[in-house]
Design a protein around this motif. Structure first.
Motif, PDB file in Angstrom:
ATOM      1  N   ASP A  28      -8.909  54.843  47.241  1.00 52.73           N
ATOM      2  CA  ASP A  28      -8.827  56.256  46.888  1.00 52.73           C
ATOM      3  C   ASP A  28      -9.191  56.481  45.428  1.00 52.73           C
ATOM      4  O   ASP A  28      -9.975  57.367  45.102  1.00 52.73           O
ATOM      5  N   GLU A  31      15.726  62.298  42.568  1.00 49.36           N
ATOM      6  CA  GLU A  31      15.521  63.629  41.985  1.00 49.36           C
ATOM      7  C   GLU A  31      14.442  63.587  40.914  1.00 49.36           C
ATOM      8  O   GLU A  31      13.572  64.445  40.860  1.00 49.36           O
ATOM      9  N   GLY A  47      11.173  63.358  42.511  1.00 47.84           N
ATOM     10  CA  GLY A  47      10.764  64.654  43.043  1.00 47.84           C
ATOM     11  C   GLY A  47      10.248  65.565  41.931  1.00 47.84           C
ATOM     12  O   GLY A  47       9.234  66.255  42.100  1.00 47.84           O
ATOM     13  N   LYS A  55       3.207  56.356  42.922  1.00 49.69           N
ATOM     14  CA  LYS A  55       3.243  55.792  44.269  1.00 49.69           C
ATOM     15  C   LYS A  55       3.912  54.425  44.239  1.00 49.69           C
ATOM     16  O   LYS A  55       4.748  54.103  45.075  1.00 49.69           O
ATOM     17  N   ILE A 115      20.562  57.181  54.561  1.00 50.52           N
ATOM     18  CA  ILE A 115      19.557  57.778  55.447  1.00 50.52           C
ATOM     19  C   ILE A 115      18.934  58.985  54.771  1.00 50.52           C
ATOM     20  O   ILE A 115      17.711  59.177  54.785  1.00 50.52           O
ATOM     21  N   GLN A 116      19.795  59.781  54.124  1.00 53.70           N
ATOM     22  CA  GLN A 116      19.294  60.971  53.454  1.00 53.70           C
ATOM     23  C   GLN A 116      18.330  60.606  52.322  1.00 53.70           C
ATOM     24  O   GLN A 116      17.251  61.186  52.196  1.00 53.70           O
ATOM     25  N   GLU A 128      15.041  59.431  53.831  1.00 53.20           N
ATOM     26  CA  GLU A 128      14.189  60.516  54.305  1.00 53.20           C
ATOM     27  C   GLU A 128      13.494  61.204  53.149  1.00 53.20           C
ATOM     28  O   GLU A 128      12.305  61.530  53.236  1.00 53.20           O
ATOM     29  N   ASN A 129      14.227  61.409  52.075  1.00 58.96           N
ATOM     30  CA  ASN A 129      13.593  62.025  50.917  1.00 58.96           C
ATOM     31  C   ASN A 129      12.439  61.175  50.412  1.00 58.96           C
ATOM     32  O   ASN A 129      11.373  61.681  50.075  1.00 58.96           O
ATOM     33  N   ILE A 150       9.495  61.610  52.537  1.00 60.81           N
ATOM     34  CA  ILE A 150       8.851  62.900  52.305  1.00 60.81           C
ATOM     35  C   ILE A 150       8.048  62.847  51.014  1.00 60.81           C
ATOM     36  O   ILE A 150       6.924  63.348  50.943  1.00 60.81           O
ATOM     37  N   ARG A 205       6.646  60.263  49.724  1.00 62.32           N
ATOM     38  CA  ARG A 205       5.421  59.495  49.982  1.00 62.32           C
ATOM     39  C   ARG A 205       4.362  60.378  50.616  1.00 62.32           C
ATOM     40  O   ARG A 205       3.195  60.361  50.212  1.00 62.32           O
ATOM     41  N   GLU A 206       4.780  61.143  51.591  1.00 64.94           N
ATOM     42  CA  GLU A 206       3.813  62.006  52.270  1.00 64.94           C
ATOM     43  C   GLU A 206       3.258  63.048  51.306  1.00 64.94           C
ATOM     44  O   GLU A 206       2.063  63.343  51.308  1.00 64.94           O
ATOM     45  N   MET A 207       4.144  63.571  50.434  1.00 64.97           N
ATOM     46  CA  MET A 207       3.676  64.570  49.478  1.00 64.97           C
ATOM     47  C   MET A 207       2.672  63.963  48.500  1.00 64.97           C
ATOM     48  O   MET A 207       1.738  64.627  48.059  1.00 64.97           O
ATOM     49  N   TRP A 222       0.583  61.566  49.154  1.00 63.68           N
ATOM     50  CA  TRP A 222      -0.723  61.512  49.826  1.00 63.68           C
ATOM     51  C   TRP A 222      -1.384  62.881  49.771  1.00 63.68           C
ATOM     52  O   TRP A 222      -2.590  62.999  49.545  1.00 63.68           O
ATOM     53  N   GLY A 223      -0.576  63.927  49.970  1.00 60.73           N
ATOM     54  CA  GLY A 223      -1.120  65.274  49.890  1.00 60.73           C
ATOM     55  C   GLY A 223      -1.669  65.560  48.498  1.00 60.73           C
ATOM     56  O   GLY A 223      -2.713  66.193  48.345  1.00 60.73           O
ATOM     57  N   LEU A 224      -0.987  65.059  47.472  1.00 61.23           N
ATOM     58  CA  LEU A 224      -1.450  65.250  46.091  1.00 61.23           C
ATOM     59  C   LEU A 224      -2.848  64.690  45.911  1.00 61.23           C
ATOM     60  O   LEU A 224      -3.710  65.319  45.303  1.00 61.23           O
ATOM     61  N   ARG A 278      19.247  71.191  42.692  1.00 58.20           N
ATOM     62  CA  ARG A 278      19.323  69.739  42.741  1.00 58.20           C
ATOM     63  C   ARG A 278      20.185  69.200  41.630  1.00 58.20           C
ATOM     64  O   ARG A 278      20.958  68.288  41.822  1.00 58.20           O
ATOM     65  N   ARG A 333      22.673  66.188  55.640  1.00 56.68           N
ATOM     66  CA  ARG A 333      21.739  65.981  56.740  1.00 56.68           C
ATOM     67  C   ARG A 333      22.469  66.308  58.054  1.00 56.68           C
ATOM     68  O   ARG A 333      23.672  66.070  58.145  1.00 56.68           O
ATOM     69  N   GLN A 380      -0.809  72.915  51.073  1.00 57.24           N
ATOM     70  CA  GLN A 380       0.197  71.964  50.593  1.00 57.24           C
ATOM     71  C   GLN A 380       1.599  72.558  50.738  1.00 57.24           C
ATOM     72  O   GLN A 380       2.527  71.876  51.190  1.00 57.24           O
ATOM     73  N   LYS A 410       2.569  72.554  54.337  1.00 51.56           N
ATOM     74  CA  LYS A 410       2.921  71.188  54.726  1.00 51.56           C
ATOM     75  C   LYS A 410       4.369  70.892  54.345  1.00 51.56           C
ATOM     76  O   LYS A 410       5.133  70.329  55.125  1.00 51.56           O
ATOM     77  N   LEU A 418       7.622  70.015  56.579  1.00 50.75           N
ATOM     78  CA  LEU A 418       8.474  68.843  56.333  1.00 50.75           C
ATOM     79  C   LEU A 418       9.943  69.251  56.286  1.00 50.75           C
ATOM     80  O   LEU A 418      10.812  68.548  56.806  1.00 50.75           O
ATOM     81  N   ARG A 446      12.826  68.008  58.779  1.00 52.85           N
ATOM     82  CA  ARG A 446      14.019  67.314  58.313  1.00 52.85           C
ATOM     83  C   ARG A 446      15.287  67.973  58.850  1.00 52.85           C
ATOM     84  O   ARG A 446      16.306  67.337  59.049  1.00 52.85           O
ATOM     85  N   ARG A 470       1.842  69.412  62.269  1.00 50.35           N
ATOM     86  CA  ARG A 470       1.505  68.468  61.188  1.00 50.35           C
ATOM     87  C   ARG A 470       0.091  67.938  61.365  1.00 50.35           C
ATOM     88  O   ARG A 470      -0.694  67.875  60.423  1.00 50.35           O
ATOM     89  N   TRP A 502      -3.335  68.394  58.924  1.00 47.23           N
ATOM     90  CA  TRP A 502      -4.248  67.362  58.424  1.00 47.23           C
ATOM     91  C   TRP A 502      -5.687  67.732  58.776  1.00 47.23           C
ATOM     92  O   TRP A 502      -6.610  67.552  57.976  1.00 47.23           O
ATOM     93  N   MET A 558      -7.079  70.289  56.319  1.00 44.46           N
ATOM     94  CA  MET A 558      -7.550  69.728  55.057  1.00 44.46           C
ATOM     95  C   MET A 558      -8.949  69.135  55.241  1.00 44.46           C
ATOM     96  O   MET A 558      -9.822  69.315  54.396  1.00 44.46           O
TER      97      MET A 558
END
Lengths: 354, 354, 354, 354, 354
Positions: free
Chosen positions: C280, D188, D191, D218, D262-263, D266-267, D270, D272-274, D276-278, E5, E99, E215, E218, E222, E226, E272, E276, E279
């Motif tokens: 990338d 946090e 994020g 990343k 778990i919480q 999950e964050n 999320i 990580r996915e964001m 990739w979107g970046l 947060r 959660r 974005q 998306k 998410l 969640r 979802r 993709w 995009m």
């Protein structure tokens, strides 16, 4: 589609659970009920005028009642009363945005699935079909007339195959098998579409519409997927069933349906992957086109800009430019320019831009 | 392929389950049946003229009957009658778009799988082979003559290895093992193709055809994958089998086949990943090429456009331009231009564009 | 690699199962056998001249026989006879393209895995090592001399650690542990390579070779992955083993190896993800470069094309162009041009293109 | 990091299993031991001068011994001897590149995990913490002073909450809970960083550094992920534990920690996915910028190149060009040019390029 | 969001487990408690002034107490005392970043989930709702007034449906069902947004904002994901529950809720995937646009640069250029230029660039 969704949500919000409310978009469908009642030796086929007639079939024969027109909620409720169906079952029958599912009750099994076929306009139709399997009957509910069961009717009428000699569980199998067989023709069409896109892209045809069409095809495949994938679980649960409604010797047939579903599912997943590949190819084709455009520009500019510069030099008005006086200058210059031109061509040829 | 699919769907839609209808595209294949009957001490090999001959082999020996020509549906039905096969088994035997599967019955096991090999034109052939394993026989069904079993025949004839001393379950193992061994050569060819593409792309050869070829290769790998992956489950179920048809000491051999399948599967997945990498590399190569084209354009334009501008200045016809009168202006200007030219070259050199 | 693959397929096609045929590419390796025989109190180390010598070790001591040279198939078969190994085990020992696996037999356990290390040329070597664990012996088979077991030899010789006081299962653990420890150094090198690529790409070094090198690194990681991932399952099955060959107190040690393998596996998966990130970044770097090239072109063209146009205007030969007569026209024009020029610069500055 | 890795591999290669060798990069850390000993009614807090002092606490009270300085291997071995810890446990305590894990022994449970927090320089610190839970003690091992346990100390000192009234399993819970709580603050910060990148990219700020920073982020997320994900399994195994060390009523608390993990997980996913979107957004921003550059170039060139051509026409020196003689030619030409110019502008306006 | 947060982390760090601390961002919410108490025959609805009033309802009726205002921690603690709730339950009730979860205790079941709806400003609201199900009561806790339960109130008041005739487990089902029904309307809005983006992109509208909006969408998906995905597990555990609080006949209803959740989840995953695809389409649209820009540039430059070169030739000041003297040269040249121009146009037409 937007319209339909609004209706469906209107239904869902704030209703008493078990309310039997039609969520489809065919409110003017007329009620049409047909019934088959058969044993090995005889068979009756009737088109029924009102619901109550369904309830007269004698004990000992197998009865298939096919109800078309989910908007006739009252008729469906009457049937529900007669066959003692759970309110949630009735709710599911008329909620056409149902996911394929199976619910097992003590005396009957409820199955909802999607019937997929291409209509005469070559548009994919996804119609919900629900089945209730009882000890000696099968009820089928469809949103509208028109289905894929003609060969089943034919077999009952003409006593083809084993359907007349076996029980209601086999009848249900035959009906589901008809639906699953049509999945194959649907995914065949999808496969043909993908191949068409491929040859179009290979032939260099790249407009915005193609990316739109691919996106639409992707969505169509998602829809088919959503109709078919949960059905595997449904059939699997029939196979694993411990209810006596499904006899052991019929299980083999359901396993066969399950194998077909797996095969369809695999094809769908392959198509999905191929569509991703299509988008990739589309992107590379665009890039290659742009490359070609850039090459033309670069070649034209690289050849003529230097030549124009040379011409510009001798267009200058300096009083003392020795070459201007010389008689053959003009022709010599032409010679130089031709050499430059050919040199450039050779250079671009060597770079394989031409 | 389009043709074949149409045929297959014609079959599937609206047929009585258990109908034995050939779905392949070789309707003119002649029937060819060969039989091997052997014990540890003796062996008979016969080419049979009609199906009924199959049924004469004595009890106590192991019989392998190899039927070629699935279009001869009547012959296959006769065999089915004799060996008391379930109608769905016969349907599966002649339905050549079958997914690899295993069906266990009380007296026999039915296995369908794909035989993959490259024919003399270097085209991959995927032919369906079905096996029925009984207590003292193995039936094999192929669409056409030509297979990968020559070494098995050789071993039976010459009593090589342990095949003559063991039971029908070992014979089935040997046959499946031959097929799986050929998977290795198929994926070797696929691996070679990927390497070829790589070196082509590395050498900068990027035309539209490559992306087409890669897409085709991807599809070929998907096909192989589809033939091989479900077979793992099939072999696994043989291993886990509680049927007495597969003896405990033969299980070890099936586990070995299973290991081979896992190995082939892993290779296929690696190839898939490498193909994705290829597309990436192809894209970057295109981008790099475009970069190069752009650089040439930019260098040419950036050098000659300013020079042309200067020449344009002194091509103006103003009556009073002092430089025009000066005798050495022309030569000074040339000097300035050469300096500019070299400065530009130096600048682009420093930017590593040259 | 092409060569080796051809050999391996030659082996696989059409051989009797259990044939002991060497599939590697080191046919001239000389046979080298070393043996360690030890109890808590004494130890013997021998380099053996022929295979038969292996069989003389007394009962009660632990024996480790390390055989190098898989091409010496006859020697391996003799060992197989002596230790009563299954023919498939012998086949697996000499088939060097084996996947890591474990096969449990009544009297022994067979384990095949990959030994990874970097040789003196900094090239990754992946050599197959097979172990046979018996009640009081461990056999190890390697393709060639040169391994990662020197510290094990050292511990046996000098009675370091607990190896001399424990049984053969602990010896096997120590050997596998040595191999797994070397996986860490291998993935360290891979990690270093990824970091090198990153800093190269960050420094703007983007040529076609990098994408080639990244592709190669990706493949190397895939190879390591393939060597290591199945081993987790192998070790897991040792842990879960109910065979008395692995004692309960040794299980703790195998669990430790398992933890190490999980750690290595996680690192590998992180490296894979980082490599995708690299590609990338490489793509964005290319795009940024092209952006920069385009900016230079656009700036040069946008500044000088209008100026050249102005110069062209006053190079026209109309008889009546009033400005031409005016004495200061030329100087005014220069002024206008300088203003235009500065205006453009300001505009591009504001757009942050400069 | 390179340095540390080298050290770690030096350790791992060829060591006797169970060797207690410090693998971290803080060899000069001084040893610091603090001990808390408490019952419901009284409590003692001590800073210990040497290890042996740890062993004097009376039976019946709960003891927490917190050892800082993993480089003091001899001290750790003494503690290991006293508490009869398995050699592999000691090896794991000082191996700071340990993966989160749990090992259950008969008399104690060993847990290793990562403490994450941001130090005063806003750099993420990932420090290994190991716990040994015994019947009436908890041992904690840290690489260096400085931790997240201050509130635990406070609660013990001031008898806040239930910690003084419950057993060692609750103390362990409180310590782990403190660590997990800090995970929330770490993610946090992650994020916030992602949001910063987003607004930077949205504001059109695209330089190479951003792609580098995103890559670094990343990697940071991967590190956090690696620290946290395996811990879920660890806590899960505590919950499922059948050891009497963890009492039934404490399980509820561990389940709460599990829910928190778990919480956090999950964050992380999320994020990580964001990210990739970046990268996607970054790519489209680059492409849009290039589009803009190209438009400027195209507009400038398309407007002035034709105009320059016209000027060039009337700069030709043909003897007979009728327009040249006409008095208003020059002004008419200006008119034509202005019209052309405006037409072009209108055209580009319509195409929305301006 | 940043603010919230911070608050939540302030809470989490260093608090005694089981501390009841409100983590939301509505600290000024006033306390509002409503209670319904009903049997089949009678029903009472009350708005309560203080918490203690909740505790007066007689045994034998079903009580639903709905508490709004999680900031009133003391009130919640009083309720917790009365109903003997575990401290961790109270902590979870007021921790609004919980959660979705289920905790089963001996006498009651605790369930936390998210209520999603669009407020009057068309902004998605995600509010935490907690339920405590006891033998004859249901407690519900909301952060603020305003919910999706109006139809439930209506049914209790007017004795619609079966709610008054059944137990507290059915009341809980009805409440959860209301929440899940609203999920459908939320994902409908999301689906509409995706369709809007699609048509915008199809219509060629590509600015940076779209990629920003995509974005954001998306991220919204998410968030919904969640909120909804963990709830499936929660409902599943209710179904599997062995607690006598949930009666067997109510399970059918919970299974229905589960089916709905699966349906919502599938839709979310389809969305979802479609995003993709969006995009991708956006990227190809950008590339196509750039292609178009490049074509315009290339056409303009390729046509006029050669023509300008020709004009430049005859603008040279050589004394001897034969063409200059010829009377029709100028007109011939115009002819040549027009022919060149048309030839170029034809060429670009043939290439389909025009």
């Amino acid at each position: 589609m937007g319209k339909k969704r609004k209706l469906s949500s209107k239904k869902l919000l704030g209703q008493v659970p078990g309310s039997v409310i039609y969520t489809g978009n065919k409110p003017d469908q007329k009620l049409f009920i047909e019934a088959f009642d058969y044993t090995k030796d005889k068979y009756i086929e009737k088109e029924l005028i009102n619901v109550e007639e369904c309830f007269n079939f004698e004990y000992g024969s197998i009865t298939w009642i096919n109800i078309n027109g989910l908007n006739h909620v009252d008729a469906i409720e009457k049937i529900g009363d007669h066959y003692e169906l759970h309110p949630l079952v009735l709710e599911d029958i008329v909620n056409v945005s149902q996911r394929p599912k199976i619910d097992e009750y003590d005396d009957y099994i409820f199955i909802a699935l999607k019937m997929l076929y291409y209509d005469t306009n070559d548009k994919m139709v996804s119609e919900q079909v629900s089945f209730v399997l009882g000890k000696d009957y099968v009820l089928s509910f469809q949103e509208a007339e028109g289905d894929v069961f003609d060969n089943v009717r034919d077999r009952i009428r003409n006593n083809k195959g084993r359907v007349r000699t076996l029980q209601s569980d086999y009848l249900l199998y035959v009906l589901i098998d008809s639906i699953v067989d049509h999945y194959f023709s649907v995914i065949e069409v999808l496969g043909d579409k993908i191949e068409d896109f491929e040859s179009e892209i290979f032939s260099g045809n790249i407009n915005d519409d193609i990316s739109k069409d691919i996106q639409n095809l992707k969505r169509e495949i998602l829809r088919v997927r959503r109709a078919i994938f949960p059905l595997r679980e449904v059939i699997n649960r029939i196979e694993k069933n411990e209810n006596t409604l499904i006899q052991k010797k019929t299980i083999t047939y359901y396993r066969d349906v399950y194998d077909h579903l797996i095969q369809v599912s695999e094809n769908i997943d392959i198509y999905r992957e191929m569509i991703w590949g299509l988008m990739d190819m589309y992107m590379t084709t665009i890039s290659n086109k742009m490359n070609e455009v850039m090459k033309v520009l670069t070649i034209m500019a690289s050849i003529f800009i230097p030549l124009t510069f040379i011409a510009g030099i001798y267009g200058m008005n300096f009083e003392y430019i020795p070459e201007l006086k010389y008689k053959y200058s003009y022709f010599i210059l032409w010679g130089v320019m031709v050499v430059l031109f050919l040199g450039m061509l050779y250079y671009f040829k060597k770079k394989k831009w031409l």
